[in-house]
Design an enzyme around this catalytic site. Structure first.
Site, PDB file in Angstrom:
ATOM      1  N   GLU A 120       1.314  -1.218  -0.028  1.00  0.00           N
ATOM      2  CA  GLU A 120       0.033   0.082   0.081  1.00  0.00           C
ATOM      3  C   GLU A 120       0.835   0.732  -0.167  1.00  0.00           C
ATOM      4  OE1 GLU A 120      -2.426  -0.109   3.687  1.00  0.00           O
ATOM      5  OE2 GLU A 120      -1.369  -1.904   4.065  1.00  0.00           O
ATOM      6  N   LYS A 122       2.468   4.727   1.372  1.00  0.00           N
ATOM      7  CA  LYS A 122       2.006   5.314   2.834  1.00  0.00           C
ATOM      8  C   LYS A 122       1.896   6.789   2.680  1.00  0.00           C
ATOM      9  CE  LYS A 122       5.005   5.925   6.872  1.00  0.00           C
ATOM     10  NZ  LYS A 122       4.548   7.042   7.675  1.00  0.00           N
ATOM     11  N   ASP A 124       0.800  10.265   3.730  1.00  0.00           N
ATOM     12  CA  ASP A 124       1.364  11.465   4.729  1.00  0.00           C
ATOM     13  C   ASP A 124       0.265  12.178   5.025  1.00  0.00           C
ATOM     14  OD1 ASP A 124       3.440  12.562   6.077  1.00  0.00           O
ATOM     15  OD2 ASP A 124       3.896  13.508   4.597  1.00  0.00           O
ATOM     16  N   TYR A 232      -6.766   1.962   6.206  1.00  0.00           N
ATOM     17  CA  TYR A 232      -5.439   0.685   6.073  1.00  0.00           C
ATOM     18  C   TYR A 232      -5.885  -0.375   7.284  1.00  0.00           C
ATOM     19  CZ  TYR A 232      -2.338   3.943   9.141  1.00  0.00           C
ATOM     20  OH  TYR A 232      -2.204   4.265  10.122  1.00  0.00           O
ATOM     21  N   LYS A 320      10.468   3.721   2.574  1.00  0.00           N
ATOM     22  CA  LYS A 320      10.547   5.710   2.164  1.00  0.00           C
ATOM     23  C   LYS A 320      10.986   5.983   0.831  1.00  0.00           C
ATOM     24  CE  LYS A 320       9.489   7.174   5.264  1.00  0.00           C
ATOM     25  NZ  LYS A 320       9.556   7.624   7.051  1.00  0.00           N
ATOM     26  N   CYS A 415      19.465  49.439  -8.412  1.00  0.00           N
ATOM     27  CA  CYS A 415      19.558  47.863  -9.049  1.00  0.00           C
ATOM     28  C   CYS A 415      20.887  46.925  -9.388  1.00  0.00           C
ATOM     29  CB  CYS A 415      19.241  48.614 -11.191  1.00  0.00           C
ATOM     30  SG  CYS A 415      19.708  46.538 -11.679  1.00  0.00           S
ATOM     31  N   CYS A 418      22.526  47.204 -13.009  1.00  0.00           N
ATOM     32  CA  CYS A 418      23.022  48.153 -13.865  1.00  0.00           C
ATOM     33  C   CYS A 418      22.994  49.979 -12.874  1.00  0.00           C
ATOM     34  CB  CYS A 418      21.770  48.856 -15.206  1.00  0.00           C
ATOM     35  SG  CYS A 418      20.215  49.156 -14.016  1.00  0.00           S
ATOM     36  N   CYS A 445      13.672  48.116 -11.294  1.00  0.00           N
ATOM     37  CA  CYS A 445      14.304  49.034 -11.855  1.00  0.00           C
ATOM     38  C   CYS A 445      14.298  49.633 -13.165  1.00  0.00           C
ATOM     39  CB  CYS A 445      15.672  47.525 -12.380  1.00  0.00           C
ATOM     40  SG  CYS A 445      17.088  48.379 -13.373  1.00  0.00           S
ATOM     41  N   CYS A 451      19.447  48.374 -18.375  1.00  0.00           N
ATOM     42  CA  CYS A 451      20.016  47.733 -17.481  1.00  0.00           C
ATOM     43  C   CYS A 451      19.849  46.092 -17.627  1.00  0.00           C
ATOM     44  CB  CYS A 451      19.474  47.143 -16.859  1.00  0.00           C
ATOM     45  SG  CYS A 451      19.464  45.886 -15.306  1.00  0.00           S
TER      46      CYS A 451
HETATM   47  S1  IVH Z   1       0.559   0.447   8.900  1.00  0.00           S
HETATM   48  C1  IVH Z   1       1.199  -1.726  12.584  1.00  0.00           C
HETATM   49  N1  IVH Z   1      -0.167   1.397   6.754  1.00  0.00           N
HETATM   50  O1  IVH Z   1       2.305   5.825   9.345  1.00  0.00           O
HETATM   51  C2  IVH Z   1       0.977  -0.863  11.846  1.00  0.00           C
HETATM   52  N2  IVH Z   1       0.361   2.703   8.208  1.00  0.00           N
HETATM   53  O2  IVH Z   1       5.103   4.645  10.958  1.00  0.00           O
HETATM   54  C3  IVH Z   1       0.677   0.815  11.869  1.00  0.00           C
HETATM   55  N3  IVH Z   1       0.024   5.300   7.790  1.00  0.00           N
HETATM   56  O3  IVH Z   1       1.111   5.797  12.164  1.00  0.00           O
HETATM   57  C4  IVH Z   1       0.649   1.376  10.465  1.00  0.00           C
HETATM   58  N4  IVH Z   1       0.319   4.427   5.568  1.00  0.00           N
HETATM   59  O4  IVH Z   1      -0.099   7.084  10.488  1.00  0.00           O
HETATM   60  C5  IVH Z   1       0.061   1.419   8.035  1.00  0.00           C
HETATM   61  N5  IVH Z   1      -1.013   1.792   4.798  1.00  0.00           N
HETATM   62  C6  IVH Z   1      -0.443   2.607   5.774  1.00  0.00           C
HETATM   63  C7  IVH Z   1       0.085   3.315   6.527  1.00  0.00           C
HETATM   64  C8  IVH Z   1       0.148   4.169   7.479  1.00  0.00           C
HETATM   65  C9  IVH Z   1       1.010   5.605   5.727  1.00  0.00           C
HETATM   66  C10 IVH Z   1       1.519   5.521   9.020  1.00  0.00           C
HETATM   67  C11 IVH Z   1       0.609   5.922  10.087  1.00  0.00           C
HETATM   68  C12 IVH Z   1       1.391   5.032  11.168  1.00  0.00           C
HETATM   69  C13 IVH Z   1       2.805   5.824  10.129  1.00  0.00           C
HETATM   70  C14 IVH Z   1       3.342   4.534  11.071  1.00  0.00           C
END
Ligand code: IVH
Length: 785
Positions: A120, A122, A124, A232, A320, A415, A418, A445, A451
């Site tokens: 999945e 991650k 933000d 998730y 990451k 400026c 110039c 300017c 210039c």
């Molecule tokens: S699983 C035990 N799945 O990342 C597993 N976390 O550092 C718990 N996050 O606090 C999290 N997308 O806020 C999981 N697809 C995803 C995620 C996800 C973002 C964030 C979440 C968590 C942090 C983990």
């Protein structure tokens, strides 16, 4: 049907539409239809307050502000994830998983058993827990320290894609859903633009915006923010939901939970790596920000076997991506001079790698931005490089400021290139018939082509492909020509000799002759190209085309009054002033004269475009004077009775009141009592007449035109022209353009995204043109797009 039945029916239907929209991503009705149902429900609930329930889709507006959040204990702690930055970290993770499950591990070159992983993105944002009892959302909580979070129930209820009650059946009595609350890139941009507009604080990134929006004691604010939820996983449950992670998410989706569209299986770590690369390649195109991807062992039995280490599961890892934000130091702020003389502050940074690219400079745009950021030389700042966007200074880290070691950013008075004076630009605003000047954010300017910085940029622009298209003259050569004093204005290009060119770096006999031929060839440009090449501030290709097409001659463009320019499609007063000021400037006039003197012949000068000539009416002009409370309709009424400026000026209060409501009549009288306003109106009229435009009354103008007496409606997005332009074109053919479809509508032009107006047109059997057909129709009327 009684109100209660209808209310239930509407809620069920709206829930279904929400589900299709947010979870399945397959909207089944246009937004307008959804809005209609929603308003019907709102109205019925307002009539019958006793029938309002917590899970009604209308109840997402937020409630009374809280003084503090109460605490919530997480029955099952909300954990975090271990991170992998490099491929080797991920392979190491897989090895540990295999070891933990007693499976053959292979070696450095692979060969281990393929574990079934889920993949999945991650997201933000921030982690949130949603608690459902008997299918009803009863609580929302932040992660907090993982054990105790904050009760944000009222806030999560305002998030559009969080189901207030679960769909279908079979859910456990107690079901805790976990996921991420985030803000899309588009939502973030829109929010920041709106915040900036009202002078409120902007957010450094979508994550901060999401956090700041969700943790509001006043949930009405949360309700106004574009937050989204993506599920998730699960927390506490009174009965098992599934035996695999993906199985659970799919079950939750069936119950109405939004889950990631990017959820995938991977058989073994190689497929995980392929997923990481694929998402990485698409990172900039995803509608939300992600900081990595998450891999989880899919089987719950295997998860149980692997268990936890400290506060991290052994069965999951975050892989990451390079960070899009980094901290660095502002070493200095220098000022760059652009083509139009704008003096722009640029931060010189201690070089830092952001999302894989070393950043050493970042534009600070203008002095307002410097003030907004409060940045000082020596500060530590957050640099952000999102996608392909140029690096931005997002925020000053005040905690890191050493007051002794910083100094303010000051705009130079001279400026840096110039030595000419630097002046602050003025903004022209117009309201209630008065023009007011205010201080702009941009400093310029005043040196113009004297210039070197402006001259170089002006020449680079002048020769560029979309301007005069003089091939063979690169930036380096332009710099050399300027630095060696061989050219001091674009006109000097036409005086260059073979001997001078061949001396330039990188030029030989053939290339020199080629360049001279290209310069000679550029002497017969189209008017639009020539106007664009002049580099008037704020005049891009489109505006140049509008000027050329509407006014038809350089002479007219050069002397057009700002107010007359605002008759042209998409030209506002501010740009109109830039254009007017540019041509008023003695130095610019000289350069233009020099260009003409060296044999420049503009190709397509001619008459005024018919559409422009027709679009000027006395009423239209009066509407443009911005007399308070007198809009286009008021102006038309006035002109219907008094059809010349003379008559209007001579009119007394009684005459005016025959045409207009008292308040408007009074406003018109007061406006024209001022001599400067009368002079302005006369000057505009004189210029329009001089340009060959005559008016008597609106009606006469339309008579005899092909679409006279017809009403047209524009709806949806037009891609080949703006709506304003489409409207102008229709009006130039004598049509009226209206905002709503009725039996009297002659034709509807419908672009993509057209909604209720199109539906109505179809119902009423009104003819409908798509944009291509419309453009063709215009062409048939002799109007080019
Ligand atoms: S699983 C035990 N799945 O990342 C597993 N976390 O550092 C718990 N996050 O606090 C999290 N997308 O806020 C999981 N697809 C995803 C995620 C996800 C973002 C964030 C979440 C968590 C942090 C983990």
């Amino acid at each position: 049907m009684n109100a209660e039945t209808r209310i239930l029916e509407l809620r069920a239907e709206l829930d279904q539409h929400n589900y299709r929209y947010y979870v399945l991503d397959e909207p089944s009705v246009p937004d307008a239809e959804y809005d209609r149902l929603f308003r019907e429900l709102q109205a019925l609930e307002a009539e019958h307050p006793e029938l309002v329930s917590d899970d009604s889709p209308t109840q997402r507006v937020g409630g009374a502000a809280l003084s503090a959040f109460s605490q919530v204990r997480h029955e099952i702690p909300m954990l975090s994830l271990g991170n992998a930055f490099e491929e080797t970290d991920l392979r190491e993770f897989d090895r540990r998983v295999l070891e933990g499950l007693d499976l053959p591990a292979g070696d450095l070159f692979g060969g281990g058993q393929a574990v079934d992983y889920s993949c999945e993105p991650k997201l933000d944002g921030l982690a949130v827990s949603l608690l459902y009892r008997n299918g009803q959302l009863v609580q929302g909580a932040t992660r907090g320290d993982g054990t105790t979070g904050e009760d944000i129930s009222v806030n999560v209820r305002t998030i559009r894609n969080v189901p207030l009650k679960l769909h279908g059946e079979g859910w456990p009595d107690v079901l805790e859903v976990r996921g991420e609350v985030f803000m899309s890139k588009a939502g973030f941009d829109k929010l920041n633009a709106a915040q900036a507009e009202i002078g409120a604080k902007t957010f450094a990134n979508p994550r901060n915006a999401a956090a700041g929006s969700l943790r509001q004691l006043d949930s009405k604010i949360t309700a106004s923010r574009p937050l989204e939820f993506c599920c998730y996983g699960i927390g506490q449950v009174s009965a098992p939901v599934g035996e695999t992670h993906i199985g659970i998410l799919e079950q939750l989706k069936a119950w109405g939970m939004p889950i990631s569209r990017e959820l995938r299986h991977a058989a073994g770590i190689e497929e995980c790596l392929a997923y990481y690369r694929d998402i990485g390649a698409r990172r900039n195109d995803l509608p939300y920000e992600i900081d990595g991807v998450v891999f989880k062992v899919n089987s719950l039995a295997a998860q149980r076997e692997l268990g936890f280490r400290a506060r991290e599961p052994r069965w999951a890892i975050a892989h990451k991506f390079p960070a899009m934000e980094e901290l660095t130091e502002v070493l200095d702020v220098e000022f760059q001079v652009g083509r139009t003389g704008a003096v722009t502050p640029v931060a010189r940074l201690k070089p830092v790698k952001v999302a894989g690219v070393t950043v050493a400079n970042a534009t600070l745009h203008n002095m307002d931005e410097v003030a907004r950021l409060g940045v000082m030389i020596g500060d530590t700042v957050i640099i952000r490089r999102a996608g392909d966007v140029i690096p931005q200074v997002m925020q000053v880290v005040l905690e890191r400021r050493d007051p002794e070691a910083v100094r303010p950013v000051r705009i130079p008075t001279e400026c840096p290139v110039c030595g000419s004076q630097v002046e602050r630009t003025q903004l022209v605003k117009r309201s209630k018939g008065k023009e007011t000047l205010s201080e702009g954010a941009v400093y310029r300017c005043v040196g113009r082509l004297a210039c070197a910085a402006q001259l170089k940029q002006a020449i680079i622009h002048y020769v560029s492909r979309r301007a005069m298209d003089i091939e063979g003259l690169g930036e380096k050569s332009v710099e050399q020509l300027v630095d060696e004093g061989l050219i001091a204005s674009p006109a000097d290009l036409y005086r260059l000799t073979y001997e001078q060119v061949v001396e330039l770096e990188g030029f030989a006999e053939v290339s020199s002759n080629k360049l001279l031929a290209a310069i000679e060839d550029s002497k017969r440009p189209g008017l639009a190209r020539f106007i664009y090449a002049l580099g008037i501030p704020d005049v891009g290709e489109e505006t140049a085309k509008v000027l050329a097409r509407s006014l038809g001659s350089l002479q007219r463009v050069m002397k057009a009054l700002p107010q007359v320019l605002t008759y042209l499609p998409d030209i506002g007063l501010e740009v109109a002033y830039e254009i007017h000021n540019f041509f008023e400037d003695e130095h610019n006039r000289q350069v233009i004269q020099q260009l003409l003197d060296c044999g420049m012949v503009l190709q397509d000068e001619g008459e005024l475009a018919a559409e422009f000539a027709r679009s000027t009416t006395l009423a239209g002009m009066i509407a443009k004077l911005d007399i308070s409370s007198v809009g286009p309709t008021g102006a038309e009424k006035l002109v219907a009775k008094l059809d010349s400026l003379d008559k209007i000026f001579a009119a007394d209060a009684i005459d005016l009141r025959q045409a207009l409501a008292t308040k408007q009549a009074e406003a018109v009288r007061e406006f024209f009592l001022i001599e400067a306003n009368r002079d302005l109106a006369r000057a505009i009229e004189a210029q329009l007449l001089e340009f060959g435009m005559h008016w008597t009354s609106e009606k006469k103008t339309a008579e005899g035109l092909p679409l006279a007496g017809q009403t047209w409606v524009l709806t949806g997005t037009l891609e080949r022209m703006s709506r304003d332009i489409a409207k102008d074109k229709l009006e130039s053919l004598g049509a009226k353009v209206s905002g709503s479809v009725s039996g009297k509508t002659h034709c509807v032009v419908a672009g993509p995204g057209a909604g209720s107006k199109l539906t109505k047109a179809n119902e009423l059997g009104v003819s409908v043109l798509d944009e291509d057909a419309f453009v063709e129709f215009l062409a048939g009327q002799g109007i080019a797009v």
